[in-house]
Design an enzyme around this catalytic site. Structure first.
Site, short mmCIF file in Angstrom:
data_model
loop_
_atom_site.label_atom_id
_atom_site.label_comp_id
_atom_site.label_asym_id
_atom_site.label_seq_id
_atom_site.Cartn_x
_atom_site.Cartn_y
_atom_site.Cartn_z
N HIS A 1 16.41 -81.39 -34.45
CA HIS A 1 17.26 -82.10 -33.41
C HIS A 1 17.43 -83.38 -33.31
O HIS A 1 16.64 -84.26 -32.64
CB HIS A 1 16.61 -81.53 -32.06
CG HIS A 1 17.67 -81.53 -30.74
ND1 HIS A 1 17.81 -80.75 -29.78
CD2 HIS A 1 18.62 -82.38 -30.50
CE1 HIS A 1 18.61 -81.05 -29.18
NE2 HIS A 1 19.15 -82.04 -29.44
N HIS B 1 12.94 -71.49 -27.58
CA HIS B 1 12.74 -72.26 -26.34
C HIS B 1 11.32 -71.40 -25.71
O HIS B 1 11.58 -70.36 -25.15
CB HIS B 1 13.45 -72.62 -25.32
CG HIS B 1 13.50 -74.09 -24.97
ND1 HIS B 1 12.39 -74.48 -24.39
CD2 HIS B 1 14.24 -75.24 -25.53
CE1 HIS B 1 12.61 -75.92 -24.13
NE2 HIS B 1 13.77 -76.24 -25.10
N ASP B 2 10.34 -72.25 -25.62
CA ASP B 2 9.16 -71.94 -25.17
C ASP B 2 8.52 -70.42 -25.59
O ASP B 2 7.53 -69.92 -25.05
CB ASP B 2 9.22 -71.80 -23.50
CG ASP B 2 9.58 -73.21 -22.89
OD1 ASP B 2 8.76 -74.11 -23.33
OD2 ASP B 2 10.63 -73.17 -22.28
N GLY C 1 9.17 -74.43 -31.83
CA GLY C 1 8.57 -75.75 -32.46
C GLY C 1 6.98 -76.03 -31.62
O GLY C 1 6.07 -76.00 -32.13
N HIS C 2 7.27 -76.24 -30.25
CA HIS C 2 6.01 -77.00 -29.47
C HIS C 2 5.07 -76.06 -29.56
O HIS C 2 3.79 -76.66 -30.06
CB HIS C 2 6.40 -77.20 -28.05
CG HIS C 2 5.52 -77.89 -27.29
ND1 HIS C 2 5.42 -79.03 -27.12
CD2 HIS C 2 4.56 -77.66 -26.48
CE1 HIS C 2 4.30 -79.42 -26.28
NE2 HIS C 2 3.99 -78.39 -26.05
N ASN D 1 10.79 -75.57 -35.73
CA ASN D 1 11.24 -76.69 -35.27
C ASN D 1 10.18 -77.77 -35.50
O ASN D 1 9.23 -77.79 -35.17
CB ASN D 1 11.69 -76.73 -33.87
CG ASN D 1 12.51 -77.95 -33.27
OD1 ASN D 1 11.88 -78.95 -33.49
ND2 ASN D 1 13.24 -77.74 -32.46
N GLU E 1 20.35 -78.65 -34.77
CA GLU E 1 20.74 -78.45 -33.32
C GLU E 1 20.94 -79.92 -32.51
O GLU E 1 20.57 -80.97 -33.16
CB GLU E 1 19.79 -77.66 -32.63
CG GLU E 1 18.48 -78.25 -32.50
CD GLU E 1 17.58 -77.47 -31.86
OE1 GLU E 1 17.28 -76.42 -31.90
OE2 GLU E 1 16.71 -78.23 -30.92
N ARG F 1 18.50 -86.53 -32.21
CA ARG F 1 18.86 -87.11 -30.92
C ARG F 1 19.42 -88.33 -31.01
O ARG F 1 18.88 -89.12 -31.80
CB ARG F 1 17.94 -87.10 -29.85
CG ARG F 1 17.34 -85.56 -29.17
CD ARG F 1 16.31 -85.73 -28.13
NE ARG F 1 16.25 -84.36 -27.58
CZ ARG F 1 17.05 -83.66 -26.84
NH1 ARG F 1 17.89 -84.04 -26.10
NH2 ARG F 1 16.77 -82.26 -26.13
N HIS G 1 12.27 -88.39 -31.94
CA HIS G 1 11.54 -87.84 -33.09
C HIS G 1 12.22 -87.68 -34.37
O HIS G 1 11.74 -88.58 -35.11
CB HIS G 1 11.10 -86.43 -32.60
CG HIS G 1 12.10 -85.56 -31.81
ND1 HIS G 1 13.19 -85.23 -32.21
CD2 HIS G 1 11.94 -84.95 -30.27
CE1 HIS G 1 13.81 -84.68 -31.09
NE2 HIS G 1 13.22 -84.46 -30.01
N THR H 1 14.14 -82.35 -23.25
CA THR H 1 14.58 -81.10 -24.11
C THR H 1 15.54 -80.17 -23.49
O THR H 1 15.94 -80.36 -22.18
CB THR H 1 13.08 -80.17 -24.37
OG1 THR H 1 13.14 -79.14 -25.37
CG2 THR H 1 12.62 -79.61 -22.89
N1 PXP Z 1 16.08 -73.98 -29.51
C1 PXP Z 1 16.53 -75.23 -28.98
C2 PXP Z 1 18.11 -75.17 -28.79
C3 PXP Z 1 15.78 -76.36 -28.55
O1 PXP Z 1 16.35 -77.53 -28.21
C4 PXP Z 1 14.44 -76.23 -28.88
C5 PXP Z 1 13.75 -77.43 -28.61
O2 PXP Z 1 14.13 -78.49 -29.53
C6 PXP Z 1 13.75 -74.98 -29.27
C7 PXP Z 1 14.75 -74.15 -29.62
C8 PXP Z 1 12.53 -74.72 -29.46
O3 PXP Z 1 11.68 -74.77 -28.60
P1 PXP Z 1 10.21 -75.14 -28.47
O4 PXP Z 1 9.93 -76.48 -29.06
O5 PXP Z 1 9.81 -74.64 -26.95
O6 PXP Z 1 9.61 -73.75 -29.32
#
Ligand code: PXP
Length: 237
Positions: free
Chosen positions: A43, A190-191, A213-214, A7, A70, A45, A50, A100
């Site tokens: 993503h 996510h995370d 991503g993060h 991401n 997404e 938005r 971003h 987020t």
């Molecule tokens: N999946 C979705 C649906 C998300 O919204 C995000 C954050 O944009 C991620 C995955 C990736 O999450 P992270 O940035 O915490 O790795």
């Protein structure tokens, strides 16, 4: 094999901080693929804080692996998908002002909306993944509305992982198995990071894809992007 989709929202955040073109998002996407990522996620938005609309269209011409877009399926988002026809669309229920994504869909409360949107996205030719909490009932709802995959929202797993990994992953394993029984593919995101990814993969070996991503972008500040991608891929072996 579990694909790593990177991401790149945070790379756009860094670029936008100065308003110029550093780092160059398109070049980063090309290099991230060259370094071994099997997908690129964005993503876009509504506030374009971003990834911009322009980025999304430009990346569509560049991404050679899997392009995953997404977002919340409003009219603006659906137009982007109709124009680009990415390999995969991940539907998230976020309000426009959300920092987020922070929860999966209530697939029953949104049943008729999701059904309609997913039918539309299938007409455009994209695979559809529905962001889902670790709840087999919500997974069943995702199946009922026509999703091809679910993406498990792994925020709570990541939060609890350090305390008790086995306990943290249990409900995710149950939800993933329910999806598999129904014939749905299972993504996760996510995370996820270098601490918790390997255990998730070990617990759900049939994971199709993780979207990260993060933490990955943060790790790249220390290890460099090429090393970092290889480090994440090794967690998925
Ligand atoms: N999946 C979705 C649906 C998300 O919204 C995000 C954050 O944009 C991620 C995955 C990736 O999450 P992270 O940035 O915490 O790795």
């Amino acid at each position: 094999m579990t694909k790593l989709s990177v991401n790149i929202n945070k790379i756009a955040t860094l670029r936008n901080a100065r308003g110029g073109d550093q780092p160059n998002l398109k070049q980063m996407a090309i290099d991230i693929e060259r370094f071994g990522a099997e997908g690129i996620t964005v993503h876009p938005r509504p506030d374009q804080r971003h990834i911009t609309m322009e980025d999304t269209y430009a990346l569509a011409d560049i991404v050679k692996t899997e392009f995953n877009i997404e977002g919340y399926p409003d009219q603006r988002f659906l137009k982007i998908i109709r124009d680009i026809k990415p390999h995969q669309v991940t539907l998230v229920p976020d309000a426009p002002e959300a920092i987020t994504s922070n929860t999966g869909w209530d697939t029953f409360e949104n049943e008729s909306f999701l059904k309609e949107v997913i039918a539309q996205l299938h007409e455009y030719g994209s695979r559809v993944s529905v962001f889902c909490n670790d709840d087999p009932k919500m997974v069943e709802g995702a199946f009922a509305v026509g999703a091809d995959r679910i993406e498990l929202y792994t925020g709570p797993y990541a939060q609890d992982y350090m305390l008790d990994p086995k306990k943290a992953v249990a409900s995710f394993v149950m939800a993933a198995h329910r999806a598999k029984e129904l014939g749905l593919g299972v993504n996760a995101g996510h995370d996820l990071d270098l601490q918790n990814l390997k255990y998730l993969k070990g617990s759900i070996p049939f994971l199709a894809e993780v979207s990260i991503g993060h933490a990955l972008v943060c790790d790249a500040l220390y290890y460099g992007m090429e090393n970092t991608i290889q480090m994440y891929k090794r967690q998925l072996l």
